[in-house]
Structure formats: C-alpha cells, structure tokens
Scaffold this motif. Sequence first.
Motif, PDB file in Angstrom:
ATOM      1  N   ILE A 861       0.950  -0.769   0.030  1.00 17.15           N
ATOM      2  CA  ILE A 861       0.061   0.522  -0.098  1.00 17.15           C
ATOM      3  C   ILE A 861       0.803   0.791  -0.021  1.00 17.15           C
ATOM      4  O   ILE A 861       2.141   1.298   0.579  1.00 17.15           O
ATOM      5  CB  ILE A 861      -0.696   0.098   1.129  1.00 17.15           C
ATOM      6  N   THR A 862       0.703   2.266  -1.020  1.00 17.42           N
ATOM      7  CA  THR A 862       0.736   3.405  -0.790  1.00 17.42           C
ATOM      8  C   THR A 862       0.049   4.418  -0.449  1.00 17.42           C
ATOM      9  O   THR A 862      -0.735   4.530  -1.200  1.00 17.42           O
ATOM     10  CB  THR A 862       1.903   3.754  -2.251  1.00 17.42           C
ATOM     11  N   SER A 863       0.584   4.956   0.338  1.00 17.59           N
ATOM     12  CA  SER A 863       0.124   6.322   1.103  1.00 17.59           C
ATOM     13  C   SER A 863       0.272   7.735   1.102  1.00 17.59           C
ATOM     14  O   SER A 863       1.386   7.947   1.576  1.00 17.59           O
ATOM     15  CB  SER A 863      -1.217   6.284   2.998  1.00 17.59           C
ATOM     16  N   LYS A 889      -4.337   6.273  -1.738  1.00 17.50           N
ATOM     17  CA  LYS A 889      -3.643   5.080  -1.693  1.00 17.50           C
ATOM     18  C   LYS A 889      -4.245   4.685  -3.177  1.00 17.50           C
ATOM     19  O   LYS A 889      -5.124   5.030  -3.269  1.00 17.50           O
ATOM     20  CB  LYS A 889      -4.459   5.132  -0.071  1.00 17.50           C
ATOM     21  N   THR A 890      -3.734   3.796  -2.977  1.00 20.73           N
ATOM     22  CA  THR A 890      -3.912   2.649  -3.873  1.00 20.73           C
ATOM     23  C   THR A 890      -2.423   1.190  -3.143  1.00 20.73           C
ATOM     24  O   THR A 890      -1.569   1.153  -2.745  1.00 20.73           O
ATOM     25  CB  THR A 890      -1.639   2.893  -5.278  1.00 20.73           C
ATOM     26  N   GLY A 891      -3.012   0.705  -3.874  1.00 17.93           N
ATOM     27  CA  GLY A 891      -2.579  -0.560  -3.270  1.00 17.93           C
ATOM     28  C   GLY A 891      -2.772  -2.550  -4.065  1.00 17.93           C
ATOM     29  O   GLY A 891      -3.444  -2.091  -4.504  1.00 17.93           O
ATOM     30  N   TRP A 910      -5.988  -1.844  -5.869  1.00 16.18           N
ATOM     31  CA  TRP A 910      -6.800  -0.886  -6.091  1.00 16.18           C
ATOM     32  C   TRP A 910      -6.556   0.294  -5.513  1.00 16.18           C
ATOM     33  O   TRP A 910      -5.682   0.651  -5.593  1.00 16.18           O
ATOM     34  CB  TRP A 910      -7.253  -1.291  -4.259  1.00 16.18           C
ATOM     35  N   GLU A 912      -8.131   3.835  -4.109  1.00 20.18           N
ATOM     36  CA  GLU A 912      -8.894   4.878  -3.663  1.00 20.18           C
ATOM     37  C   GLU A 912      -9.802   5.306  -4.536  1.00 20.18           C
ATOM     38  O   GLU A 912      -8.972   6.286  -5.467  1.00 20.18           O
ATOM     39  CB  GLU A 912      -8.443   5.206  -2.463  1.00 20.18           C
TER      40      GLU A 912
END
Length: 1002
Positions: A861-863, A889-891, A910, A912
């Motif tokens: 996950i990158t936030s 966010k992406t994951g 994913w 967001e």
Amino acid sequence: MSYKKSFHRLPSKAPLTLALSAALMLPMAHAVAQDADTTEESKTAQAADAATLDRIVVTGSRIAKDTFNAVSPVQVITREETTVAGFASTTGVLQSNAVTGGSDQINNAYGGYVVNGGPGVNTLSLRGLGPTRTLMLMNGRRIAPAGSRGAVGSADLNVLPSIMISHIEVLKDGASSIYGSDAVAGVVNVVTQNKLDGGQVEFQVNVPEHGGGEEMRWSGMFGTSGDSWRVSGSLDIYDRKEIQFGQRGWASDCPREYYGRNADGSYGADDFRDPVTGEVVCWGLDAGGVTIGTLGTANAATNFFAPGSVGSGANGNVFNRWRPNAAATGSPIIGFEGVDYYTRTTYEPEMEKESLISPTTNVTGFLQGAIDVPALGNTEAYFEVLAHRRESEQNGYLQHTVDYAVGSPLLGQWGYLPAFLLAPADGSTNGRNVAARAFIGWGLYRNWQEVDFTRATAGLRGELGAGWNYDGYVSFAKSDSDYYTENRLTDRIAKAYDVVADGRGGFVCRDTSDGCVAAPVLSYDVVNGVLPQAYRDYIMQVTHGQTEYTEKTFSFGVNGPLFDMPWDAGGTVRGAFGVEYRGSEIDDTPDANSINSNLYGFTSSTPTRGKDNVQEAYAEVELPLLSGVTGAEELTLNGSVRYTDYDSYGSDKTWKLGLLYTPVSWLSIRASRGTSFRAPALFEQFLGATSGFTGSSGDPCNDWGASNDTSSNRYLNCQSLGLDPNFQQTSSITVLTKGGAETGLAAETSTSLTAGIVLQPEMPSWFGDLSIAADYYDVQVDNGVARLTGGQVLSLCYGQSPAEFTAGTGYCGLVQRDANNGLRVTTGYVNVATDIVRGWDFTVRYTRDIGPGQFRANAVITSFLEQSGKTFPDDPFRDSSGTIGSPEKTGQLNLTYALRNWSFNYGLDWVEGINGYEYYEKYNDVDYRPFYQMMIDDHFISNASVQYRGDDWTVTAGVRNLADKDPPVISSGAYTVIGNAPLYSGYDMIGRSYHMTISKKF
C-alpha cells in the motif's frame, strides 16, 4: 551492478535467491527463483552456488557487501512476477501501480498529446515527481534518454529487453550523492542475467476480449561460457495492435458534462439535452470549446434558430454561429439557422477511429560478455550492447476551418457578409479580414515515429589486492529518430484562397506553379465537412523531423575495506570512491515548415541544439558500529557525498546519511536523510523557439479603466501606456517559448527523508512466516524548473512596480507591445517551483505451508499524506492529493499457492476513491457539485493466472481484469477525458484480456 571476480562469478540463480531476502524488506509481490526446481539435488546445488558468493552491490549503494540489508528500502521485482501477472513487456510492470504508487505515467494512451519524448514514448515517474526526477539504470549504469522531437529528456522504457531480465530493483529514495543528477524521487535498476549456459525461447500473447490491442512477444536468449570467458544475448520482438475509441463502449460514448449527482447516485439529470434528439449534448471537441458543421459570422438578429437555442442581445435572438437548414430562407444568413453554445455540433462518428491505445512494433537486442585478462592479474574485461528499434503510430482527429475573406468570390451567394474577424496573424487569408468561417470536421490524421536507440559499454573490473575491487568503463548511447506528421500548410491554404474565375463557372488558383487547388466555394456540403479530395491532398502534406540525442560516459570506481572498528563488537569499515564524466548533446531539426511557422493550426518549433558536460567525484563510507551483541544485532551508519561540476551552471555538492539498527533479530529500524539535485535537461536549456498564439482576451490592459483599484500596478502600468480606458485587444497574442539557458536556468535542489521499520516476528512453525515493513518518505524539491505560460508572464509583468515596468526589467523584459498595441510574449523554463510529497509505503508478506504446497501472500500500500506544489515563491501551496490522477492511496494484493509443478496466482489492484470537489472548495472557495461530476468510488481490478512447469518448459495462462471493469466516469469539463473516463494510467483502459506465455529451455 552485481559481479564477481573472474574465478567465482555470480551464479545465474543467485540473484533471485538474494531477491528473496530483499523481498522481506519491501517486496512488490512474491519473489521466487527463476528456476523452481525443488529436488534435493537442485537445493544442494543452489546452496553451493550461494556459498561462492562474496559480496554484491545493491541499488542505493556502491559498497559491495554480503547482505541485501540496507539503510534505504529496496523493492525487488523478479521476472517471474511479471510473467504470472500477464505483463507483455518490461514497460508494463514498471508503470504498474505496484511500482509507481498510483502516480500518473506517460503511456500508450497519451499518443495524441504533446509529451516530453514525443508520441509513443513510455516513461517512469516515481512519487508523482515526473520522469526527469527518476533515474533509470541497467546493470547499475544510466539509460540515456530516447525519443523524438525537441523535448527528449528521460529514458524511454520501450528500449528495455524482456526475456534477459533477471530482476528489477526499485529504490524510492533520493540518491544523487550515489548516482548524480536525476535521482530525486528514486532509482530503478534493471538487472540482466549475469551468466547463461544454454538457450531459451518464449512466446507470449495477450488478447483483449473486446478486440484491438492484441499484444504478441517473441523472445529468445542464449548463452555459453568457458573457463575464462562468457557471452550471452537476447532478442525480443514485441508488437501491439491499435485500440480505437469505437472498440470500447465507454470510450466511444461521447464526452458529456454530467452536471451534478442525483439522489439515487445517477448523473446527468441537469445536463443540457438537444431538443431535437432528446439526448444529452455530446462534447467531442475540447469539452465544447470548438465546433464542427457550423458557420461563424458577425452577429445577426434572426428568428430562425435551433430549438432550445438561446442567443444574445436584448431579445435573445442574436447569433454568430449557424448550422445548415435549407428551410431558413428568411434568415439573414440564407439557409442557416442560429445555434448557441449548447446546440453546436462537436462530435461525429469519425472520432471513434482515433487511437485509444496506439500501435507499436519494438525490436530489442541485447548482447553481453566478459573475458579474463591474465596480463592484468585477476581482471575481467566486459562489454554490453543494447540495440532497439521502435516503429509507432497514432491516429488523431482534426477540426479544420475554411476562412472566406470579405468580398471573396468563394463566398458564393453569401458574398454580402461583412467582416467579423480581423485577418489572421498567420497570413492564411493573405492579409484579408474574414467574413465567414466554416468550422469543419476534417477527419483523421496520422503521426508516426521511427526511433533507433543504441548503447554500447566496455570496461575492466577486478581486484586491487587487500580486498579492494575496481570497475571502470566507457559507454556511448545514441537515440536517432525520424518523426512524421500529416500537417496542413499555411502557405498552401493562402494560395488556395487566392483565386480567379476559370471561365466555366468555377475558380482556379492564381498561382498554379506547385499544383495549387482552389478552396471550395462556401456551401452546405463544405460546412458539413465534404471537401474536394484534390483540395485536401494539396493543403495537407507529410512533414518530417529528426532528433538525435547522444550521451558519453566514463566512470571509474573502487571499493573495499578501510579499517576495522577499534572495538570487538564493531566490523570492518568499507568505502567506495570514484569519478565520473558524462557528456550529452541534443540535435532536433523539425520540418522546414515547422521552422518557418507554416503549420496551420499546429504549434511551430525551431531546432533544439545544445550540449552539456559534467565532471563528478564521489565517496561513500559504511561504518558497522555494532554487530552480534545484546541490544544491537546490527548498527550500521552509511554516509556519502558527491561533488558535481556542470558546464551549464557550475558546481554543487550533495550528501546523504543513513542508519540501520537491528536491536533484535526480528526488528530493524532504518532512516536516511540527504540532498539531491537535478541538472536542467538539455531541452529545458536549449529548446528551440516554439511559436503559438493565445486569445486576445489575455491582454492585461483590456478595459483597464473599469478597475476599482486605481492604485494597483496593473491599472498604473496600463495607464502609463496611454491606452484608452475602454481599450480592447483585437489581435491574438503571440507567445514564443524557448529554453532557459539564456536566462541562467539552474539546477533543482531537493531534500529527502525516509524512515522505516521492518518486523519479522518469530512465530510458531504452524503459523508460518510473517514480515511487515513500513517506510515514511518526505521529499521537497526547491528551485524547481517550471515552464511559464504566456498568461503568467503577462500577469507578472503588469503586476510589477511602475518603475520596473517602465524600465522593461524583470518579467517585463519578456513582453513587447508594438505600435498597433499587438502583444508578443517570450517565455520558457525558469527556476521558481516548489514540490512536496510525503507519505507511507506499507508491505506485508506472509508464507505458510498448507497441505502439500505453499501459500504466499503479499500486500503493498502506498499512502500519500501530501502532494503539494506551487509555481511562484509567493503562491500558497496547493495539495492535490486525493484529486483525479493523484489518489491518496493505492494498493496491491497478490496471493499464490504453489503445489509441485503448479502455481495458482490471484492479484488485486486498488485505487482509492476520489473527491475532486474538496480541492476547489479549499483553494478556490467554489462548490462544483451542481456543475460537474468529480467523485470516483474505490476502483478494484482483479487478475488471475495458473502456471505449470515441466522439466525444461513452462506454460502460464491467465486473465487480467477478471470482472471486465470499465474506467470510472467523470464530467468532461472537469478533467482531460477519453469518453467520460479520466486520462489516467492507474485505471485499466483495455478491459478483460487473456494472456498465455510458453517458454522452452534447451
């Protein structure tokens, strides 16, 4: 780059064994050995291979060491992962959200847009900071920029091989003190297989369910070696077919405004609907800014207008745009009815043939080898050659205009029309004012490119004694491209308007020396886009430009032990020192028609020519302060510094300090802080003058006397020119853009901070193995290079003090106003911008034996906490995180179950959800909810594959985008769209597709 001394070179399986331990730090997905042999004999062989390892070099450091553990997080991607994920090229995996964290990338959907590197290029941007701030390496050495047109400045991912790649290392941390310029957001190192005995052939095909976009790759590699030599190479042929807009329902569904959101979640209830068709109005061209099938004239009052149209004037019946209607015989524009903004036509079916995904054929060859040199002791001479050819193409749609001058015989029965436009500044009407302008749908036009890229490297490496090693090499890279465009030529358009009667009721050109064909007489057919083919062929010609970019590199470095720490728990201090020289040159020569501003409706440009050189020296030291004691399994300090001297802007220094602390075996803490820089790209310094035009409404002195603030600099400066208080600009504003070398463009500087924790708790055997990593990052770019618009320069100039304005200093030195009050603005690249990105990277990896097989799960996950920037020092920061194209966010989740020769894989991507309204409410105090659809729900894409391995062959088959998920829908006026989908690389635009890879070793 990983390498061994001549007697114990790095075994072919070892890099992936090491990649497995690196994956515990920050993996993309599962990291598995390329050769998944599970026999006891193979395990013994692999252990023996690993035992021969001495020290390796990890991306982010130049010090050879015997562990992948490092102060900066390194993400490792094996080629196996790219295969099971269904990526047909190295480009695909590098531009995936798993690597980019959701940052938008220049990919194959940008073929119709002006991008650095030219159409067909694919680049990589980490942390959303742009491709010029991401350094690309191959085997530890720079990949030079490639592409077409004058703005070549970044590595083109198309040039990378596929089958020959062992793994990819991604360092998302500033590293200019290690690698020099450009390593601001991070470094990507593509590592090829070091030694290969035998051969392998591979075929891969990806077939989208809805047609178009088929991908095929034919690959082969070979290798052989003797006691003192080795050679290996590969050939990849990659072909991708075009996807047209009309082949995807969501893309061919013409762009609509989608005003607001209804209570039930649907969109468009408040959209304007064509009173004739009842359908929501379609904005196929520039979100409604222009039109086709329409005639423009001076304002005229009429009672003949399209149903639902609302004109201007006191009675609302004044129009200046018209569409054919034979029944409108009493109209002031005979046979035409008035139309307003909403009833103009902006879409036609021909637009569905535009390229959604552009086609390309890429051929990439790679050859590497080495031989021992007995005369120099324990020394190895090595070489690499990378050769690449790209043939890419894009089909776009053109709007065309035919201008009929006042009194021209080509006006036919409408010869009575008065002027409504001054003579265009491009000279297309031979200096005559315009009485009528036909806005026409021209149809498709083509761009195509032929790009040849070559990089050759030769070097020596070996031992100096006492544990010291050296590596020195020279490298030469060249990108040579030809680019072609179908363009309409202004001088030919002008000739076609200059006509005389042919004696048969028609017209011919006055000058026929070049085969001139007269422009058509104004008619309903002309307005509807029916143009004589001979006229089309005459004014549209193929233009051809050439771009060469070369880079020469010399590098020499040494690394080895310096001394032992003076206490028992310390280790051996190691260092790396080196020097490097790089020289780069760009030479872009556009078509002569572009140089002479003879492209109708297209930006013209002049040659871009320039060169730069840099001399550098670096030093890196790693101090193992403690090891193997209570409370400090490992405590290591790393420091590096680099001195840089560029011909273009002078000298600079960068530094970095890092700390790795492992108090107990299951916990590691790491942190680093340092500075980086980016030297201006050659195109930013030497971009050839590019001429264009902007609307007359951009003149700051329009209606200046109506300003309520009579003390403002704008009011005083316009007053000082002696202009009428009601002054209105009547000519387009000429904007000339050029590189920043003449204005003293300097390097960008940046600071970066990373801090992370790695947990590998000791769990009971029945639970399995769990690893967790969390890394915080904070990057700030100062003195950033920005390309100012003409409007920004005018605003800055007229906002200066009256004294500076009168003196013509500062930004006013870039503005000229002629005797007729026409404006000419010169703009380009300047050092004014600031960018900040902050956030977290999270990784969880879990493995467990289940039954006869092994289960493996990875989540990344990158936030983003902040993605903010400002153009000018006095501007406030604006945080774009959470807006369209910049998700917070992406994951990615990857699940694998390996059972004997079988492997079953599932992946989930994913992105967001987005709330675009909050940005404008916060910074502009505007609520766009009643006007635009700017919200996107969370977006999920699932992928699945299965792999079977035989003794010497492998078959992988799978499906990408299992649910056939379309991109989300937004308003056409809110963002750049394809159909009503945002132009953003993080969403899948292909739909459900099926892939298969067959590989055979021999």
